[in-house]
Design a protein around this motif. Structure first.
Motif: not given
Length: 200
Positions: A5-25
């Motif tokens: 349910t997520y994707q993490i990309v790290i390039k140099d000093n930048i991290l990008i986290l993408k997800t459609s699962s970010f609510k606890a409901e």
């Protein structure tokens, strides 16, 4: 690095986290197999088509042309509603060490909501368990009884919902949830990757 349910990309000093699962409901009181985004789109499109159908049927009577037009309108409305109204929001978290920025962007097809925080204001990354109890036990019993009368069992219906969230805790006591999952291993994996990147 990717999970279910997520994707993490790290390039140099930048991290990008993408997800459609970010609510606890808990979401809908109905089971997700019964009421979901597709079903909501069908109901909405059907309601509009029926209203227009009654209006034009009263004016000019029921005809093959009206029925074909109603089917085309229903299909078009379903696609538009599912794509633009009942679409799945995506949270993109960008941690930029060079610029001392944490950017949080909730992306939908028509709207974007952006928020920016200072990385230097971050106190830590935490993984917490959130348990959401059913709100209407009487209603749940009624639905379960109806389902049993029809020989149907709805797995997990009426049970507490347990989520494992990854949140960013800031020095001003604010907290931002950046990931949520029913699977503790997924949440711990995301939390470890964020901590590892920030602390390296």
């Amino acid at each position: 690095m990717e999970g279910n349910t997520y994707q993490i990309v790290i390039k140099d000093n930048i991290l990008i986290l993408k997800t459609s699962s970010f609510k606890a409901e808990k979401g809908s009181v109905l089971h997700s197999g019964i009421f979901n985004r597709e079903f909501a789109s069908v109901l909405s499109a059907g309601t509009v088509v029926i209203l227009f159908g009654f209006f034009f049927a009263i004016k000019s009577g029921l005809s093959i042309v009206l029925i074909v037009a109603a089917l085309i309108l229903f299909a078009a409305l379903f696609v538009v509603l599912r794509s633009y109204v009942f679409d799945e929001p995506l949270l993109e978290t960008v941690i930029d060490k060079d610029r001392d920025i944490i950017g949080l962007t909730i992306k939908r097809r028509l709207l974007e909501k952006k928020e920016t925080c200072r990385l230097s204001g971050l106190e830590g990354v935490g993984v917490q368990q959130v348990t959401i109890l059913p709100e209407n036990p009487d209603g749940i019993k009624v639905v379960e009884n109806i389902a049993l009368q029809h020989g149907t069992v709805i797995p997990g219906f009426g049970e507490p919902a347990v989520f494992h969230t990854v949140s960013l805790a800031f020095k001003d006591n604010s907290r931002k949830i950046v990931f949520s999952s029913r699977d503790i291993a997924e949440a711990e994996d995301v939390g470890d990757k964020l901590k590892g990147f920030i602390e390296r």
